[in-house]
Design an enzyme around this catalytic site. Structure first.
Site, PDB file in Angstrom:
ATOM      1  N   GLY A   1     -22.555  -0.598  -3.222  1.00 47.21           N
ATOM      2  CA  GLY A   1     -22.342   0.424  -2.295  1.00 47.21           C
ATOM      3  C   GLY A   1     -22.298   0.525  -0.807  1.00 47.21           C
ATOM      4  N   GLU A   2     -23.346  -0.417  -0.434  1.00 52.55           N
ATOM      5  CA  GLU A   2     -23.625  -0.263   1.050  1.00 52.55           C
ATOM      6  C   GLU A   2     -23.148  -1.873   1.704  1.00 52.55           C
ATOM      7  OE1 GLU A   2     -27.426   1.627   1.734  1.00 52.55           O
ATOM      8  OE2 GLU A   2     -27.899   1.502  -0.174  1.00 52.55           O
TER       9      GLU A   2
ATOM     10  N   ARG B   1     -21.250  -9.827 -10.357  1.00 51.33           N
ATOM     11  CA  ARG B   1     -20.018  -9.413 -11.312  1.00 51.33           C
ATOM     12  C   ARG B   1     -19.538  -8.228 -11.046  1.00 51.33           C
ATOM     13  NH1 ARG B   1     -20.411  -9.677 -17.902  1.00 51.33           N
ATOM     14  NH2 ARG B   1     -18.382  -9.811 -18.316  1.00 51.33           N
ATOM     15  N   ILE B   2     -18.242  -8.022 -11.133  1.00 51.39           N
ATOM     16  CA  ILE B   2     -17.638  -6.670 -11.107  1.00 51.39           C
ATOM     17  C   ILE B   2     -17.399  -5.823 -12.282  1.00 51.39           C
ATOM     18  CG2 ILE B   2     -15.641  -5.621 -10.035  1.00 51.39           C
ATOM     19  CD1 ILE B   2     -17.415  -6.566  -7.813  1.00 51.39           C
TER      20      ILE B   2
ATOM     21  N   GLY C   1     -25.516  -4.856  -6.357  1.00 51.39           N
ATOM     22  CA  GLY C   1     -24.867  -3.379  -5.840  1.00 51.39           C
ATOM     23  C   GLY C   1     -23.714  -3.589  -4.844  1.00 51.39           C
TER      24      GLY C   1
ATOM     25  N   PHE D   1     -24.880   9.028   0.754  1.00 51.96           N
ATOM     26  CA  PHE D   1     -24.894   7.881   1.790  1.00 51.96           C
ATOM     27  C   PHE D   1     -26.467   7.977   2.345  1.00 51.96           C
ATOM     28  CE2 PHE D   1     -20.865   9.724   2.210  1.00 51.96           C
ATOM     29  CZ  PHE D   1     -19.990   8.936   1.727  1.00 51.96           C
TER      30      PHE D   1
END
Length: 744
Positions: free
Chosen positions: A711-712, A636-637, A709, A250
């Site tokens: 993640g955040e 895109r995933i 991204g 994190f």
């Protein structure tokens, strides 16, 4: 078009990108076979513990280690009086992984309450910790700057904020605000928050024939290696950092003083040393999110159009570190306005150096901005989603660059439909079930696209068609090894089970850090570059007898464990056949990525819509988040299973940010008062409702493979969505986090 720039068109095998593949490292972790930094077993292992300062600023007058040195099992005690010469560490903006520029244990000066002042090495962890508790230090205390509010006259402007100017002024926003038909002008505050990853910060170090080998819990492998080279004045080939598994990062798992001290004492005792910080030790010596005070002022016409958008304020930071908590970033890119005033300053405080913490800046910046947008919607008697629709810009509002791809309004549409937003009552306190007031809130999520150029990847392909992709990157539990194996499988047209992604070692091709939601796109960019080099080598090996003879790399594509001509797929040859003819068992290629010049012409951001339902007890003020949905536009995933996990995890962390997380800082002494998980509260199962996440799944044409991204972004907007829902439920506007029952 190059053979590898559009993997969607390359493979005729069943695609695995986009499939919900379970994490490849899952079985290792379930069986306990994944070795983390504190679990590396080495012969002759010794254990270390730290002692910390109890003042915020001053000097060590004397430090008595005699009792510690005589304690059972102790083999060495190091303080500034007997520490070896260590060079100052390079920080993030200098290419290193350190948080602070301060030399480590090189003098008697103390800069914050909790600074490590001694390290003890013993035969067991318990002996080391006991001996550290016996160290007695006397200090000459100096005046410390500990209060943001009392020291605002000392505020300074940043020279730059992560590549963006700290101040933006477009027109006279203050005058436009003063003459606006509708005005919102509020101050919002957010507290300090500390990192509390489930894995404590830990390191196991040893020296092998002059080479420093560091088994670390780091999300910055290569940057840590570079920093250690400079600190210990070692050549690059004499430092090796290994970090295959990380139990949560994190932003906090960079290079701090404990790794350096462990390496220093390991060289002194000529034995491997393990140092694991206690939970209190993490609070004392590892920074987190800093406090902010933010002014958001909106001047609007009656139709909602903004004549002025102002976002300014203060943060606390140390003078020897760099993490600006860039809370003004969302206001620069989200909404159209005629005039802008955006600026942030900092006050240099004597505290543990703050660092990056999941969506630094954006997490708390969206709390202020999105709360103010909700307040404006109330003043206009307008649905907050409709207001945002009216404020949607066609190009970036401040840079004027076109968006690379933007589907925020579509995310709002899809989210509102799934959440049932049409059932929301506009009037606060209008829905009640027994003692519980029920409210709905919404807020925008946003996080910029970062891709770190310069990372390198190596692809090794053997005669059986098995592929190994190597890069010094990181697996913090988010599924990096899984999604990169998926991508490589499609890229090379081989089955997923025949691809392995190797990572976590600085001897591999240099990777980029796991931060800024940049790792997936950065790795993919490097793997694409390596595959281009690999295909060029395969065509060279194929020779004149191959069906591929005469073709250039841009004229081939992959299928069925081999290459074929793009315009004539019948001209095909397998990897196995190419290597057999060449008499080779393996072919490999390595290449570095570069950020495309075209991408620099665009404003690139992920966005989303956070929908929240809360229940507020009318008698006690207790708040419960009863339902949550995040609707995202994040490119895109690659893997829906790991993506959903990341987005939900961000929302859970956002619930903690909104309702409970707060580092209690004594402004008299600089001491953190709640340095344990018993007193620093994070969400547990009972705090977290069912969380739905959906996404547009629209590729970004300016990013490798269309990804951005994830993640955040999940944490951004959550604080505001909850605060706005609390207002809708109880009619109380809370402008200071955390939102506790005494404020409702």
């Amino acid at each position: 078009m190059s053979a590898v720039r559009n993997p969607k068109q390359q493979s005729e095998m069943p695609r695995v990108v986009g499939q919900p593949i379970a994490r490849v490292d899952g079985p290792l972790k379930v069986r306990g076979q994944a070795r983390f930094a504190a679990e590396v077993d080495l012969p002759g292992l010794a254990y270390a513990a730290l002692a910390y300062s109890s003042i915020a600023k001053g000097r060590i007058v004397s430090i008595d280690t005699s009792a510690a040195r005589q304690a059972a099992g102790v083999m060495f005690v190091m303080t500034h009086e007997n520490a070896p010469k260590l060079n100052p560490p390079p920080i993030f903006t200098e290419g290193g992984a350190a948080v602070s520029r301060l030399p480590i244990m090189q003098g008697a000066d103390v800069h914050w309450n909790g600074q490590p002042i001694a390290i003890v090495v013993a035969e067991s962890q318990e002996q080391a910790e006991h001996a550290a508790s016996l160290i007695q230090a006397r200090f000459d205390t100096e005046p410390a700057v500990l209060s943001l509010d009392k020291s605002r006259a000392r505020a300074k402007a940043h020279e730059h904020i992560l590549g963006e100017p700290p101040k933006i002024e477009i027109g006279d926003a203050e005058s436009a605000l003063a003459s606006a038909e509708v005005r919102v002008d509020r101050v919002y505050r957010t507290p300090r928050q500390n990192h509390n990853a489930i894995e404590l910060h830990a390191v196991t170090v040893h020296w092998e024939e002059g080479t420093l080998v560091v088994h670390d819990s780091t999300q910055m492998i290569n940057m840590s290696a570079l920093a250690l080279q400079r600190i210990f004045d070692l050549p690059p080939d004499k430092v090796r950092v290994k970090s295959p598994f990380i139990g949560g990062g994190f932003g906090g798992k960079g290079l701090w003083s404990y790794q350096v001290l462990a390496a220093a004492v390991a060289r002194e005792v000529q034995r491997p040393v393990r140092l694991v910080l206690s939970r209190e030790g993490v609070f004392r010596s590892i920074g987190g999110r800093t406090l902010t005070e933010q002014r958001v002022a909106l001047g609007a016409r009656k139709d909602g159009a903004l004549a002025a958008l102002i976002h300014t304020g203060l943060t606390g930071m140390t003078s020897h570190s760099y993490c600006p908590e860039q809370f003004t970033f969302p206001a620069r890119h989200l909404y159209q306005a005629d005039r802008f005033k955006i600026a942030q300053e900092y006050v240099a405080l004597h505290m543990v150096p703050n660092t990056f913490m999941r969506a630094p800046g954006e997490s708390v910046g969206t709390f202020a901005l999105e709360s103010a947008i909700d307040e404006l919607a109330v003043a206009l008697q307008l649905d907050p989603i409709e207001l945002r629709r009216r404020l949607e810009p066609k190009v970036d509002p401040t840079s004027r660059h076109p968006f690379s791809q933007r589907g925020l309004i579509e995310a709002y549409r899809r989210g509102a439909e799934k959440f049932g937003w049409h059932d929301r009552n506009l009037e606060p306190r209008s829905r009640r079930e027994g003692d519980w007031l029920i409210g709905h809130g919404v807020a925008t999520a946003t996080y910029p696209y970062y891709r770190q150029p310069g990372g390198a990847a190596r692809i090794r392909l053997n005669a059986e068609g098995h592929a190994i992709v190597q890069m010094a990157s990181h697996e913090m539990g988010m599924g990096t090894a899984t999604v990169q194996a998926q991508f490589a499988a499609d890229l090379l047209a081989v089955p997923l089970e025949e691809v392995k992604f190797e990572y976590g070692d600085s001897t591999q091709p240099a990777g980029t850090m796991a931060g800024g939601s940049s790792q997936t796109a950065s790795i993919i960019g490097a793997v694409v570059a390596a595959s281009e080099a690999l295909f060029a080598e395969l065509l060279r090996l194929a020779g004149p007898q191959s069906p591929l003879a005469g073709l250039e790399p841009g004229e081939v594509m992959t299928r069925d464990r081999g290459l074929c001509a793009r315009r004539d797929p019948g001209r095909f040859e397998s990897y196995r056949a190419i290597l057999k003819r060449a008499g080779r068992q393996e072919v490999s290629a390595e290449a570095s990525s570069a950020e495309p010049v075209e991408a620099q012409k665009y404003s690139m951001h992920s966005t989303g819509a956070q929908f929240c339902e809360v229940r507020v007890n009318a008698i006690t003020g207790e708040i419960r988040v009863s339902r949550f949905l995040g609707s995202f536009d994040v490119g895109r995933i690659v893997n829906p299973k790991t993506a959903a996990s990341q987005l939900r995890g961000g929302i859970v962390m956002g619930i903690g940010l909104a309702l409970m997380e707060e580092t209690l800082f004594d402004e008299r002494t600089g001491r953190i008062m709640n340095a344990s998980l018993a007193e620093y509260h994070v969400p547990v199962h009972m705090d977290v409702p069912a969380i739905d996440v959906i996404w547009n799944d629209i590729p970004d044409p300016q990013s490798p493979h269309g990804v951005r991204g994830i993640g955040e972004i999940g944490i951004t907007g959550v604080g505001a969505a909850i605060a706005n829902a609390v207002y809708n439920a109880a009619g109380v506007r809370v402008r200071e986090l955390p939102i506790t029952l005494d404020k409702t």
